[in-house]
Design an enzyme around this catalytic site. Structure first.
Site, PDB file in Angstrom:
ATOM      1  N   SER A   1     -23.470 -32.824  -6.150  1.00 52.60           N
ATOM      2  CA  SER A   1     -24.698 -33.359  -5.577  1.00 52.60           C
ATOM      3  C   SER A   1     -24.215 -34.508  -4.726  1.00 52.60           C
ATOM      4  O   SER A   1     -24.234 -35.584  -5.175  1.00 52.60           O
ATOM      5  CB  SER A   1     -25.568 -33.824  -6.668  1.00 52.60           C
ATOM      6  OG  SER A   1     -25.235 -34.657  -7.571  1.00 52.60           O
ATOM      7  N   GLU A   2     -23.567 -34.266  -3.506  1.00 49.71           N
ATOM      8  CA  GLU A   2     -22.822 -35.061  -2.997  1.00 49.71           C
ATOM      9  C   GLU A   2     -23.565 -36.301  -2.446  1.00 49.71           C
ATOM     10  O   GLU A   2     -23.077 -37.162  -2.603  1.00 49.71           O
ATOM     11  CB  GLU A   2     -22.036 -34.446  -1.620  1.00 49.71           C
ATOM     12  CG  GLU A   2     -21.076 -33.200  -2.072  1.00 49.71           C
ATOM     13  CD  GLU A   2     -21.414 -32.042  -2.298  1.00 49.71           C
ATOM     14  OE1 GLU A   2     -22.553 -31.673  -2.395  1.00 49.71           O
ATOM     15  OE2 GLU A   2     -20.784 -31.092  -2.870  1.00 49.71           O
TER      16      GLU A   2
ATOM     17  N   PHE B   1     -20.753 -33.946   4.755  1.00 50.07           N
ATOM     18  CA  PHE B   1     -21.824 -33.533   5.498  1.00 50.07           C
ATOM     19  C   PHE B   1     -23.326 -33.773   4.594  1.00 50.07           C
ATOM     20  O   PHE B   1     -24.177 -34.173   5.164  1.00 50.07           O
ATOM     21  CB  PHE B   1     -21.959 -32.526   6.200  1.00 50.07           C
ATOM     22  CG  PHE B   1     -20.880 -32.587   7.442  1.00 50.07           C
ATOM     23  CD1 PHE B   1     -20.169 -33.773   7.873  1.00 50.07           C
ATOM     24  CD2 PHE B   1     -20.679 -31.415   8.369  1.00 50.07           C
ATOM     25  CE1 PHE B   1     -19.339 -33.803   8.849  1.00 50.07           C
ATOM     26  CE2 PHE B   1     -19.698 -31.657   9.352  1.00 50.07           C
ATOM     27  CZ  PHE B   1     -19.101 -32.705   9.730  1.00 50.07           C
TER      28      PHE B   1
ATOM     29  N   ALA C   1     -13.680 -32.275   3.098  1.00 56.07           N
ATOM     30  CA  ALA C   1     -14.394 -33.076   4.059  1.00 56.07           C
ATOM     31  C   ALA C   1     -15.652 -32.568   4.388  1.00 56.07           C
ATOM     32  O   ALA C   1     -16.714 -33.311   4.649  1.00 56.07           O
ATOM     33  CB  ALA C   1     -13.340 -33.524   5.087  1.00 56.07           C
TER      34      ALA C   1
ATOM     35  N   HIS D   1     -15.145 -24.798   5.624  1.00 51.39           N
ATOM     36  CA  HIS D   1     -14.206 -25.574   4.613  1.00 51.39           C
ATOM     37  C   HIS D   1     -13.031 -26.409   5.545  1.00 51.39           C
ATOM     38  O   HIS D   1     -11.887 -26.393   5.024  1.00 51.39           O
ATOM     39  CB  HIS D   1     -13.570 -24.796   3.591  1.00 51.39           C
ATOM     40  CG  HIS D   1     -14.750 -24.403   2.492  1.00 51.39           C
ATOM     41  ND1 HIS D   1     -15.544 -23.518   2.607  1.00 51.39           N
ATOM     42  CD2 HIS D   1     -15.078 -24.982   1.227  1.00 51.39           C
ATOM     43  CE1 HIS D   1     -16.501 -23.540   1.564  1.00 51.39           C
ATOM     44  NE2 HIS D   1     -16.186 -24.359   0.722  1.00 51.39           N
TER      45      HIS D   1
HETATM   46  C1  TPP Z   1     -21.714 -28.392  -0.975  1.00 57.09           C
HETATM   47  C2  TPP Z   1     -20.659 -27.938  -1.820  1.00 57.09           C
HETATM   48  N1  TPP Z   1     -19.988 -28.778  -2.657  1.00 57.09           N
HETATM   49  C3  TPP Z   1     -18.855 -28.133  -3.437  1.00 57.09           C
HETATM   50  C4  TPP Z   1     -18.634 -26.958  -3.296  1.00 57.09           C
HETATM   51  C5  TPP Z   1     -17.240 -26.225  -4.144  1.00 57.09           C
HETATM   52  N2  TPP Z   1     -17.599 -25.276  -5.057  1.00 57.09           N
HETATM   53  C6  TPP Z   1     -17.493 -24.345  -4.898  1.00 57.09           C
HETATM   54  S1  TPP Z   1     -18.001 -22.916  -5.975  1.00 57.09           S
HETATM   55  C7  TPP Z   1     -18.575 -24.298  -6.728  1.00 57.09           C
HETATM   56  C8  TPP Z   1     -19.230 -24.078  -8.195  1.00 57.09           C
HETATM   57  C9  TPP Z   1     -20.344 -23.183  -8.118  1.00 57.09           C
HETATM   58  O1  TPP Z   1     -20.961 -23.051  -9.309  1.00 57.09           O
HETATM   59  P1  TPP Z   1     -22.030 -21.716  -9.302  1.00 57.09           P
HETATM   60  O2  TPP Z   1     -23.029 -22.437  -8.291  1.00 57.09           O
HETATM   61  O3  TPP Z   1     -22.542 -21.974 -10.597  1.00 57.09           O
HETATM   62  O4  TPP Z   1     -21.422 -20.613  -8.961  1.00 57.09           O
HETATM   63  P2  TPP Z   1     -20.559 -19.702  -9.862  1.00 57.09           P
HETATM   64  O5  TPP Z   1     -18.983 -19.993  -8.982  1.00 57.09           O
HETATM   65  O6  TPP Z   1     -20.607 -20.051 -11.226  1.00 57.09           O
HETATM   66  O7  TPP Z   1     -20.876 -18.398  -9.482  1.00 57.09           O
HETATM   67  C10 TPP Z   1     -18.334 -25.500  -6.054  1.00 57.09           C
HETATM   68  C11 TPP Z   1     -18.590 -26.841  -6.702  1.00 57.09           C
HETATM   69  C12 TPP Z   1     -19.084 -26.161  -2.091  1.00 57.09           C
HETATM   70  N3  TPP Z   1     -18.814 -24.704  -2.067  1.00 57.09           N
HETATM   71  N4  TPP Z   1     -20.089 -26.705  -1.581  1.00 57.09           N
END
Ligand code: TPP
Ligand code: TPP
Ligand code: MG
Ligand code: MG
Lengths: 344, 330, 330, 344
Positions: free
Chosen positions: B58-59, B87, B83, B128
């Site tokens: 939760s950025e 946003f 980065a 990304h």
């Molecule tokens: C806004 C944002 N913050 C951080 C990330 C980095 N990130 C990629 S996958 C992930 C975990 C996601 O967990 P979940 O929603 O449970 O999906 P799962 O991979 O377990 O299927 C994170 C934090 C991202 N892609 N987007």
């Protein structure tokens, strides 16, 4: 939970309530007279929430607020003159004229920074609580915000973190639009929330919650006192919904004091008849009249005492207005100060 | 003095910051992305567990928490990961961190370090690969630091964490395994001091972060063609070392500004505007801008390469500047 | 043809868009801020109730909803109110709307119009005075429209709503009561066509939105001093009318770029960079930039004025450009 | 709610399950062989959720998904070859190589746009539902997302709007980390949520919710079918939490197929002994084995039929890999196509 309030506290509370009411009334007049420009928000109708809550805090506790902040500063003891000066954009303003009504803040009283963006201060307040907790300090962070802030994702995110980390923070949601929940947004502008009760949201995040009549000063005070205790005991955040009826002068866009007029406190003890227009406001809802009425009924304060306080406070506000109006606008050349701290 | 990686120097600087100042807090995220260097952060995680807090995804909330903690006296570091994710937190950074000191008339401060991994990373695709430095330079009240070497990342991080201003600290993930000599002891590099990474006299290549390395490679290629290129690493954009920028422009009369932001209102545009203002008379050719093209970043490698600033593009830009005719008739 | 306000012309354009295309949806917000013109939107609210949805205060969600509706075939308009609030929705605009078409290899589109009230408004203070046009120009995939007159707002809105691209449509609240002649019938002004708002030969003032009026006032002042200033209204930044920009720069040899963004990486910087690239030889003086200063916007009027682009600052910049010596020795 | 599933649907489901499992296994091998770079996410362990849910939809319904999207496209009927080609960055990829694994999408099958940002597609899906509703179309929008997305404010905002506007949308939260709720974030990276049950959050916004065993294909199918009906009837959004046990190969950072290996379907009908390592995975949790086991037990499918399907699908995937590998990378000059549509 004892809702009683002893005489010294009652007098202190009266001071806060009247300061706010007379300040806001004076401010409306200044705006009508064209003494300042722009949008502004009055705290009329919510005085008991701010005064009751803040009475329950210690000086070291930190307070964050919103666009509707005047009442919180006055309840905390901020001098009305630099507040008025700030709203008028004067050099003697709390912030040297940089913020205006949206951003009144008073770091000396631990109200460091006020965001005018809906929900903006909620994570900031959680951050302060995180700091207190990680330092092992016995301080709490308190954030006031409107029911509208429940619609913003940032509020949800801050709730989640505060609950996960068991932060010492009290979320005071001032719901001045209690008919809006559970209704489709199409019925009203702006927006709405799909919860039938606002506290369902923090509850869903395992937070302790309480719904309080925000026009009942003693109840607010007691609720925040208990919440503060829980926070200091490490039990995590508390969400308090303070429900107030909307002041009839709260127009969608601009406050309209002409509806209820300058408050005649005599209505609280029968010295002045209650007019037919806005009768429920005067009889039941106005938190300042209600407090006075209850105190007089309980025999703790009398009309004379209240009137004497009112006269002094009215005079104090008038003087603050006068001095604020007489102060100079900050000169342009100061505009580049404090953009960045000097590099050490 | 030891030869270590950029990632190690960065981790050392963070560790030193924790050791030297009890106000330093970590609002957890990712310093090193998914790289092999992730485990470098175990050291401060383990030694200072009370000052390391793990965040939800939760950025906006996380950055807000850091800003609030800073207002209450802490010096938090928030590594937001890519980065791009910043946003989500744009509002808190622009509207709260960057204005807190100003709006309070100097009474409060919000010394957070927002760390992020910026830029075109190889396969990052449209979501990304963001480089927010141009947008961040357009935000008053925010320091903006973009180190390019192990020596610089350590010294600049130490300065950033000690600064009373909020700071965006941008690292390119491709820098993490760059090696270099780094003193063992603590030191800070003052913000606002550019560094000539290579001396030259014919053309100036101006860059930050990873693009300093693009510039160095281009300078080597140019050398082989008999051209002496100077490489100026601005190191920080706010504060900017305007003198150093003007000096190199005056010295060579030809400037190539390199950036991996999209072109319009990029840092290269700003450098071009400043150089043209400061050295109008001394410039022998228009400032050349080598930036990412005005397109999202595509995933596939040849596509990605096509829209990226590259060594070849920098060399070509330098050659255009050098070939620029003395007068319209030349 | 009638003489109407900017607000009226804008409302007419929105109404026409609703009437002409059943795909137009309104994701409710505020077109006209708190101005007296608020009631102008009653007309489309009442006539097209099924296509007007009232939103909570949740900018990121609201903009996302609009983008999703657009992907599914609608042409939504999202008036977010103050441009400042768009920072809450930054992620969806940059990462979803702006890349949707590109990432799908042209298979889908996301034709949303994001409308916002930008700029220094008089007492808006640090959080309600944002001008995001520089940051938005730094975002590939997004059209960027900044009308300055009643005629233009109608024609440009009609073009924006018909465009298959996502568009940021920025209006300065101080423009709302500007009056002008507007044809009754429907028309669209193609995006990417600048407009010479005043002919001149000595110096070019280049601006958009409210700053076109600053430029016009400065041109009148300059006229009184015997200087003939040309005012070029770019009208849209993406697409940019690079030819018109180069043409005016070539014609006068002296350019003042005006913008109410903060200075670094501002639209003025981009204009300066482009003009220097295109007309290096023809320029008789460095491009002057008149922007908001590098500070948050303070509330109090003299402070606000000090950091804002003003007529006096534009006149002074034009004079500096005109006085620029022909050679170093002059 | 009838959880039964007839033979044609069972065969269709088997096709989806095996396509996904064999696709992901092949993909892991390609990554190990260095055939593509970057981060990627396998759908192993969640196959029954996607296949069951998507079987309940109509072709006109619209689907949005996340970084973990491969299974959703395959379940929807997207050709594995252009999917593989996209992941490999090839010209023949679904998106011409612009998106890669994070963004697989297939507009022709009404999967128009996939966000790799956590929660990114949730408001988009609500927007599509808004469009369907305002056109009076009998279509629903479905969005798949991980439990991590519950932590993002954008998710909360989209839930609120969907509930207020009674949008025809099904939120499928794939909880592949069911032990994370209610725990302080400090116990795990990344993050966590303070709710003790994920569905408390949509419930607080007056949404209909259901918790389903995500490894039970028929249950998923039935739940989505019912949800779809409710949406079309105008009853507003439905939130389904599909709970799956984490596949042991779901490493925090990179999938690790070496733990459970290429799936031998014979374990479902005793043709192959179940190894001691990861026994609970093979015996209880693996949704592909579970489906096969149940179908064989019910006498609806037999090992021979399943093996024949598997052989065909394995062959199809192998061919897709081969053709995808043989395809060219898109040439750089195409990189500027489609940034903006031509102005009309
Ligand atoms: C806004 C944002 N913050 C951080 C990330 C980095 N990130 C990629 S996958 C992930 C975990 C996601 O967990 P979940 O929603 O449970 O999906 P799962 O991979 O377990 O299927 C994170 C934090 C991202 N892609 N987007
Ligand atoms: C992020 C953001 N969006 C929109 C606004 C415009 N705005 C100012 S006050 C307000 C309503 C707030 O309602 P509520 O929180 O209930 O506070 P109240 O005014 O009732 O005290 C809105 C939408 C804003 N200030 N910030
Ligand atoms: Mg309210
Ligand atoms: Mg998960």
């Amino acid at each position: 939970m004892d809702k009683g309030i002893s005489r010294p506290y009652a007098l202190e509370a009266l001071e806060g309530l009247l300061l706010i009411r007379r300040f806001e009334e004076a401010l409306f007049q200044l705006w009508k007279d064209g003494k300042f420009l722009g949008h502004y928000h009055l705290y009329i109708g919510q005085e008991a929430t701010g005064v009751g809550a803040i009475q329950a805090l210690k000086p070291a506790d930190m307070i964050f607020t919103t666009h509707r902040n005047h009442g919180h500063l006055l309840a905390r003891g901020t001098d009305p003159e630099p507040m008025m000066a700030e709203i008028l954009g004067r050099e003697t303003g709390l912030l040297g004229g940089r913020g205006g009504t949206f951003h009144l803040a008073d770091p000396a009283h631990n109200i460091p920074h006020t965001s005018g963006l809906v929900g903006g201060c909620i994570p900031l307040a959680a951050g302060a609580a995180h700091r207190f907790k990680s330092c092992g300090e016995d301080r709490v962070s308190v954030v006031f915000f409107g029911d509208g802030a429940m619609e913003e994702g940032v509020t949800f995110e801050a709730f989640n973190i505060a609950s996960l980390w068991r932060l010492p923070i009290i979320f005071v949601c001032e719901n001045n639009d209690p008919t809006a929940q559970g209704r489709p947004a199409n019925d009203r502008i702006p927006g709405a929330i799909a919860a039938t009760h606002l506290d369902q949201i923090p509850k869903s995040l395992s937070m302790t919650t309480q719904v309080v009549d925000g026009a009942d000063l003693a109840a607010m005070r007691a609720a925040v006192m208990a919440a503060r205790k829980a926070c200091i005991a490490g039990e995590g955040p508390v969400f308090i919904e303070a429900v107030t009826k909307g002041w009839p002068g709260s127009a969608t866009q601009w406050p309209d004091l002409s509806k209820t007029g300058r408050t005649d406190l005599g209505m609280a003890w029968g010295a002045k008849p209650i007019p037919d227009s806005y009768r429920t406001w005067f009889e039941d809802e106005d938190p300042v009249l209600r407090f006075c009425r209850e105190q007089v009924a309980a025999g703790q304060l009398d009309g004379e005492t209240i009137s004497a306080h009112d006269a002094r406070i009215t005079q104090r506000i008038a003087a603050a207005v006068e001095r604020a109006l007489a102060a100079a606008l900050p000169s342009g050349a100061r505009a580049l100060d404090h953009v960045l701290a000097e590099v050490r | 003095m030891a030869r270590i990686t950029f990632a190690q120097a960065f981790a050392d600087a963070v560790y030193l910051s924790f050791s030297n100042d009890p106000n330093v807090l970590l609002i957890w995220g990712s310093f090193f992305g998914l790289s092999q260097y992730r485990s470098l952060s175990d050291r401060f995680r383990k030694e200072f567990p009370d000052r390391v807090a793990f965040t939800p995804t939760s950025e906006l909330g996380n950055c807000g928490i850091a800003i609030g903690a800073a207002i209450a006296g802490a010096r938090p570091i928030v590594p937001v990961g890519a980065a791009s994710f910043i946003f989500r937190a744009w509002d808190q950074i622009q509207h709260e961190a960057a204005v807190a000191r100003y709006m309070s008339n100097g009474m409060i401060k919000a010394p957070v370090v927002f760390h992020m991994l910026h830029g075109i990373r190889g396969g990052g695709g449209p979501q990304h690969s963001q480089s927010p430095q141009a947008m961040l330079w357009n935000c008053p009240g925010l320091e903006l630091v973009m180190p390019s070497t192990p020596y610089d990342v350590k010294g600049l991080f130490r300065a950033a964490i000690q600064s009373d201003n909020p700071t965006a600290f941008l690292v390119h993930p491709k820098l993490l395994d760059v090696e270099g000599e780094v003193p063992d002891e603590d030191y800070a590099i003052p913000l606002g001091k550019a560094d000539i990474k290579r001396d030259g006299k014919d053309v100036s290549l101006v860059a930050t972060s990873l693009q300093v390395h693009t510039a160095m490679a281009a300078a080597a290629d140019l050398q082989a063609m008999g051209v002496s290129a100077e490489v100026l690493d601005l190191r920080t954009l706010r504060p900017l070392d305007r003198d150093a920028l003007a000096a190199t422009a005056r010295k060579t009369g030809r400037v190539v500004a390199i950036d991996d932001c999209p072109p319009h209102c990029s840092t290269a545009s700003e450098i071009a505007a400043i150089v043209s203002e400061e050295c109008f008379r001394e410039l022998k050719a228009p400032v050349e801008r080598v930036t990412r093209m005005d397109a999202p970043i595509p995933f596939s490698p040849l596509l990605e390469d096509y829209v990226s600033p590259t060594v070849d593009k920098v060399v070509a830009a330098a050659q255009r500047a050098l070939a620029y005719p003395k007068s319209a008739g030349d």
